[in-house]
Design a protein around this motif. Structure first.
Motif, PDB file in Angstrom:
ATOM      1  N   GLN A   1     -63.019  30.031 -30.912  1.00 21.46           N
ATOM      2  CA  GLN A   1     -62.235  29.613 -32.072  1.00 21.46           C
ATOM      3  C   GLN A   1     -61.228  28.516 -31.715  1.00 21.46           C
ATOM      4  O   GLN A   1     -60.987  27.612 -32.497  1.00 21.46           O
ATOM      5  N   ARG A   2     -60.657  28.601 -30.497  1.00 19.71           N
ATOM      6  CA  ARG A   2     -59.728  27.554 -30.057  1.00 19.71           C
ATOM      7  C   ARG A   2     -59.480  27.707 -28.555  1.00 19.71           C
ATOM      8  O   ARG A   2     -59.704  28.767 -27.979  1.00 19.71           O
ATOM      9  N   LEU A   3     -59.027  26.607 -27.941  1.00 19.56           N
ATOM     10  CA  LEU A   3     -58.622  26.606 -26.534  1.00 19.56           C
ATOM     11  C   LEU A   3     -57.095  26.566 -26.466  1.00 19.56           C
ATOM     12  O   LEU A   3     -56.459  25.858 -27.246  1.00 19.56           O
ATOM     13  N   VAL A   4     -56.532  27.317 -25.541  1.00 17.09           N
ATOM     14  CA  VAL A   4     -55.075  27.413 -25.405  1.00 17.09           C
ATOM     15  C   VAL A   4     -54.696  27.116 -23.956  1.00 17.09           C
ATOM     16  O   VAL A   4     -55.266  27.712 -23.032  1.00 17.09           O
ATOM     17  N   HIS A   5     -53.767  26.184 -23.756  1.00 13.30           N
ATOM     18  CA  HIS A   5     -53.243  25.929 -22.415  1.00 13.30           C
ATOM     19  C   HIS A   5     -51.870  26.557 -22.324  1.00 13.30           C
ATOM     20  O   HIS A   5     -50.958  26.227 -23.073  1.00 13.30           O
TER      21      HIS A   5
ATOM     22  N   ARG B   1     -48.973  28.068 -19.419  1.00 15.73           N
ATOM     23  CA  ARG B   1     -48.485  28.280 -18.065  1.00 15.73           C
ATOM     24  C   ARG B   1     -49.514  27.891 -16.995  1.00 15.73           C
ATOM     25  O   ARG B   1     -49.895  28.691 -16.156  1.00 15.73           O
ATOM     26  N   ASN B   2     -49.975  26.661 -17.119  1.00 15.41           N
ATOM     27  CA  ASN B   2     -50.817  26.039 -16.097  1.00 15.41           C
ATOM     28  C   ASN B   2     -52.214  26.622 -15.968  1.00 15.41           C
ATOM     29  O   ASN B   2     -52.846  26.520 -14.912  1.00 15.41           O
ATOM     30  N   THR B   3     -52.728  27.231 -17.006  1.00 12.42           N
ATOM     31  CA  THR B   3     -54.146  27.590 -17.002  1.00 12.42           C
ATOM     32  C   THR B   3     -54.652  27.606 -18.438  1.00 12.42           C
ATOM     33  O   THR B   3     -53.874  27.576 -19.391  1.00 12.42           O
ATOM     34  N   TRP B   4     -55.979  27.664 -18.584  1.00 12.95           N
ATOM     35  CA  TRP B   4     -56.622  27.575 -19.892  1.00 12.95           C
ATOM     36  C   TRP B   4     -57.131  28.940 -20.343  1.00 12.95           C
ATOM     37  O   TRP B   4     -57.657  29.717 -19.551  1.00 12.95           O
ATOM     38  N   TYR B   5     -56.997  29.193 -21.638  1.00 10.38           N
ATOM     39  CA  TYR B   5     -57.519  30.403 -22.265  1.00 10.38           C
ATOM     40  C   TYR B   5     -58.381  30.018 -23.457  1.00 10.38           C
ATOM     41  O   TYR B   5     -58.239  28.919 -24.021  1.00 10.38           O
ATOM     42  N   MET B   6     -59.269  30.920 -23.844  1.00  8.78           N
ATOM     43  CA  MET B   6     -60.124  30.692 -25.004  1.00  8.78           C
ATOM     44  C   MET B   6     -59.989  31.882 -25.947  1.00  8.78           C
ATOM     45  O   MET B   6     -60.242  33.027 -25.565  1.00  8.78           O
ATOM     46  N   ASP B   7     -59.558  31.611 -27.176  1.00 14.73           N
ATOM     47  CA  ASP B   7     -59.542  32.633 -28.211  1.00 14.73           C
ATOM     48  C   ASP B   7     -60.909  32.631 -28.872  1.00 14.73           C
ATOM     49  O   ASP B   7     -61.355  31.599 -29.382  1.00 14.73           O
ATOM     50  N   ALA B   8     -61.585  33.782 -28.861  1.00 18.08           N
ATOM     51  CA  ALA B   8     -62.956  33.832 -29.349  1.00 18.08           C
ATOM     52  C   ALA B   8     -63.242  35.174 -30.003  1.00 18.08           C
ATOM     53  O   ALA B   8     -62.612  36.195 -29.677  1.00 18.08           O
ATOM     54  N   TRP B   9     -64.199  35.161 -30.917  1.00 18.79           N
ATOM     55  CA  TRP B   9     -64.689  36.404 -31.509  1.00 18.79           C
ATOM     56  C   TRP B   9     -65.721  36.996 -30.559  1.00 18.79           C
ATOM     57  O   TRP B   9     -66.728  36.374 -30.267  1.00 18.79           O
ATOM     58  N   CYS B  10     -65.421  38.197 -30.056  1.00 16.91           N
ATOM     59  CA  CYS B  10     -66.339  38.871 -29.131  1.00 16.91           C
ATOM     60  C   CYS B  10     -67.307  39.705 -29.955  1.00 16.91           C
ATOM     61  O   CYS B  10     -66.894  40.635 -30.661  1.00 16.91           O
ATOM     62  N   HIS B  11     -68.599  39.389 -29.877  1.00 14.97           N
ATOM     63  CA  HIS B  11     -69.580  40.075 -30.710  1.00 14.97           C
ATOM     64  C   HIS B  11     -69.908  41.475 -30.189  1.00 14.97           C
ATOM     65  O   HIS B  11     -70.379  42.315 -30.949  1.00 14.97           O
ATOM     66  N   SER B  12     -69.643  41.744 -28.932  1.00 18.60           N
ATOM     67  CA  SER B  12     -69.868  43.092 -28.418  1.00 18.60           C
ATOM     68  C   SER B  12     -68.724  44.030 -28.810  1.00 18.60           C
ATOM     69  O   SER B  12     -68.934  45.223 -29.021  1.00 18.60           O
TER      70      SER B  12
ATOM     71  N   GLY C   1     -47.310  38.316 -30.811  1.00 18.59           N
ATOM     72  CA  GLY C   1     -46.451  38.850 -29.764  1.00 18.59           C
ATOM     73  C   GLY C   1     -46.041  37.818 -28.737  1.00 18.59           C
ATOM     74  O   GLY C   1     -46.476  36.667 -28.764  1.00 18.59           O
ATOM     75  N   TYR C   2     -45.205  38.253 -27.816  1.00 17.95           N
ATOM     76  CA  TYR C   2     -44.679  37.379 -26.777  1.00 17.95           C
ATOM     77  C   TYR C   2     -45.748  37.045 -25.747  1.00 17.95           C
ATOM     78  O   TYR C   2     -46.512  37.896 -25.313  1.00 17.95           O
ATOM     79  N   GLY C   3     -45.788  35.756 -25.341  1.00 18.04           N
ATOM     80  CA  GLY C   3     -46.664  35.345 -24.248  1.00 18.04           C
ATOM     81  C   GLY C   3     -48.120  35.274 -24.629  1.00 18.04           C
ATOM     82  O   GLY C   3     -48.489  35.124 -25.791  1.00 18.04           O
ATOM     83  N   ILE C   4     -48.965  35.423 -23.621  1.00 21.24           N
ATOM     84  CA  ILE C   4     -50.393  35.206 -23.795  1.00 21.24           C
ATOM     85  C   ILE C   4     -51.120  36.461 -24.236  1.00 21.24           C
ATOM     86  O   ILE C   4     -52.277  36.419 -24.651  1.00 21.24           O
ATOM     87  N   TYR C   5     -50.471  37.620 -24.145  1.00 19.52           N
ATOM     88  CA  TYR C   5     -51.138  38.872 -24.485  1.00 19.52           C
ATOM     89  C   TYR C   5     -51.157  39.084 -25.993  1.00 19.52           C
ATOM     90  O   TYR C   5     -50.153  38.867 -26.674  1.00 19.52           O
ATOM     91  N   ALA C   6     -52.293  39.518 -26.505  1.00 18.99           N
ATOM     92  CA  ALA C   6     -52.453  39.766 -27.932  1.00 18.99           C
ATOM     93  C   ALA C   6     -52.640  41.265 -28.171  1.00 18.99           C
ATOM     94  O   ALA C   6     -53.092  41.996 -27.295  1.00 18.99           O
ATOM     95  N   GLY C   7     -52.303  41.717 -29.356  1.00 20.58           N
ATOM     96  CA  GLY C   7     -52.459  43.123 -29.689  1.00 20.58           C
ATOM     97  C   GLY C   7     -52.190  43.360 -31.154  1.00 20.58           C
ATOM     98  O   GLY C   7     -51.651  42.502 -31.853  1.00 20.58           O
ATOM     99  N   ALA C   8     -52.572  44.543 -31.625  1.00 23.61           N
ATOM    100  CA  ALA C   8     -52.439  44.836 -33.045  1.00 23.61           C
ATOM    101  C   ALA C   8     -51.029  45.295 -33.407  1.00 23.61           C
ATOM    102  O   ALA C   8     -50.514  44.987 -34.475  1.00 23.61           O
ATOM    103  N   THR C   9     -50.375  46.062 -32.525  1.00 24.40           N
ATOM    104  CA  THR C   9     -49.064  46.633 -32.824  1.00 24.40           C
ATOM    105  C   THR C   9     -47.956  45.734 -32.274  1.00 24.40           C
ATOM    106  O   THR C   9     -47.899  45.460 -31.084  1.00 24.40           O
ATOM    107  N   THR C  10     -47.077  45.300 -33.154  1.00 26.95           N
ATOM    108  CA  THR C  10     -45.965  44.440 -32.761  1.00 26.95           C
ATOM    109  C   THR C  10     -44.682  45.254 -32.695  1.00 26.95           C
ATOM    110  O   THR C  10     -44.367  46.012 -33.615  1.00 26.95           O
TER     111      THR C  10
END
Length: 335
Positions: free
Chosen positions: A191-195, A197-208, A245-254
């Motif tokens: 869905q998008r690429l995120v840079h 703190r000096n590294t790359w992440y990918m936000d994606a829909w995981c089909h599994s 939420g704060y930082g790179i970690y994602a979650g349902a409960t804020t």
């Protein structure tokens, strides 16, 4: 200098100086009078540039310079002729050079730099012979230091970018560090690429897993672009689920963290953005109270510990206990 570069340079010189003499144009462009005459005719007749010779000024100027025109909002703005294609002022070109340095610093294996090289060459052309040396000097005077960088293999980055832009699914072999370095096969829709703190992440829909997940690209061991069309997720949903939420970690409960910083740290913390939805206020003793949302405490705890005795967790109690536990464990190492 190519013909295209000369045409842009002629426009830039007239735009910057207001008017330029025939002799000045010849000296700057280093062309013959016949070539310059052909360039001026081409600008006027083929590209519609309102260039005219002013006998009083003994130079070429724009006929529409300073002529006000109505803008969409009803205000008046100055009419401005621009050549089609890439058009920037000299200041904007120098800003682009610095942006190119920034992008290159994000690229460990030179992939982005190779693709940006044609643009860099074009910018140097637009700056002209003297500007080319200035551009090279500027590149030496901009230094970007990336600490604790986790490099991403160029092949992996390229395939993730290809799947993202072509809207195709991606098959990846992924190393999950939080589960004892477990390796799994995944089919995802980027869905998008995120840079971050000096590294790359990918936000994606995981089909599994049938949900949005964030993948660290340096943990992708193998990637291949599939012919299957990617699942499209509205960007509002991506932002709501991944950026809450704060930082790179994602979650349902804020949850909401409240931190209290000392008066010594307050001048710096009050100017820092930890999260777009943070709130802060000055305390009577000169300290600073910072309130921000988080979903996973891992990264927030690390940043709290980084400030040592200058910060105290006010709430929630669970976050306070985690920080206290980590501090006791750290003290035990030196006991």
């Amino acid at each position: 200098m190519s013909k295209t570069a000369r045409l842009y340079k002629i426009e830039a010189l007239i735009r910057q100086r207001g008017h330029v003499s025939f002799a000045q144009l010849i000296d700057t462009l280093e062309v013959s009078p016949a070539t310059l005459k052909r360039d001026l005719e081409y600008l006027r007749d083929q590209l519609g540039a309102p260039i005219e010779y002013d006998r009083y000024l003994n130079g070429y100027r724009f006929a529409d310079a300073g002529v006000p025109v109505a803008a969409n909002d009803g205000s008046a703005s100055e009419r401005r002729h621009e050549l089609p294609g890439l058009w920037f002022s000299e200041r904007e070109l120098h800003a682009l050079l610095m942006a190119q340095q920034l992008l290159s610093s994000l690229d460990d294996e030179g992939l982005i730099g190779r693709h940006l090289q044609p643009l860099l060459s074009r910018i140097e052309e637009l700056l002209g012979p003297g500007g080319q040396s200035d551009a090279r000097q500027l590149m030496k005077r901009v230094k970007i230091v990336g600490a604790l960088r986790r490099p991403v293999p160029s092949e992996c980055f390229q395939r993730a970018g290809e799947a993202l832009t072509r809207r195709r699914r991606l098959h990846i072999r992924y190393l999950t560090r939080t589960r004892g370095n477990d390796v799994s096969e995944r089919e995802v829709s980027p869905q998008r690429l995120v840079h971050y703190r000096n590294t790359w992440y990918m936000d994606a829909w995981c089909h599994s897993r049938d949900r949005l997940l964030r993948f660290a690209l340096d943990a992708v061991q193998q990637a291949s672009v599939l012919t299957t069309r990617a699942k499209d997720v509205a960007m509002k949903q991506v932002e709501a689920e991944m950026d809450a939420g704060y930082g790179i970690y994602a979650g349902a409960t804020t949850r909401q963290a409240v931190l209290r910083f000392s008066a010594q740290a307050a001048p710096w913390i009050s100017r820092e953005e930890w999260h777009p939805q943070q709130q802060g206020r000055e305390l009577p003793d000169g300290g600073w109270e910072l309130s921000l949302p988080y979903t996973d405490e891992t990264e927030l705890v690390m940043d709290i510990l980084r400030h040592g005795e200058q910060v105290q967790v006010v709430s929630p109690a669970a976050l306070k206990q985690t920080v206290l536990k980590r501090l006791k464990a750290a003290t035990a190492v030196y006991a």
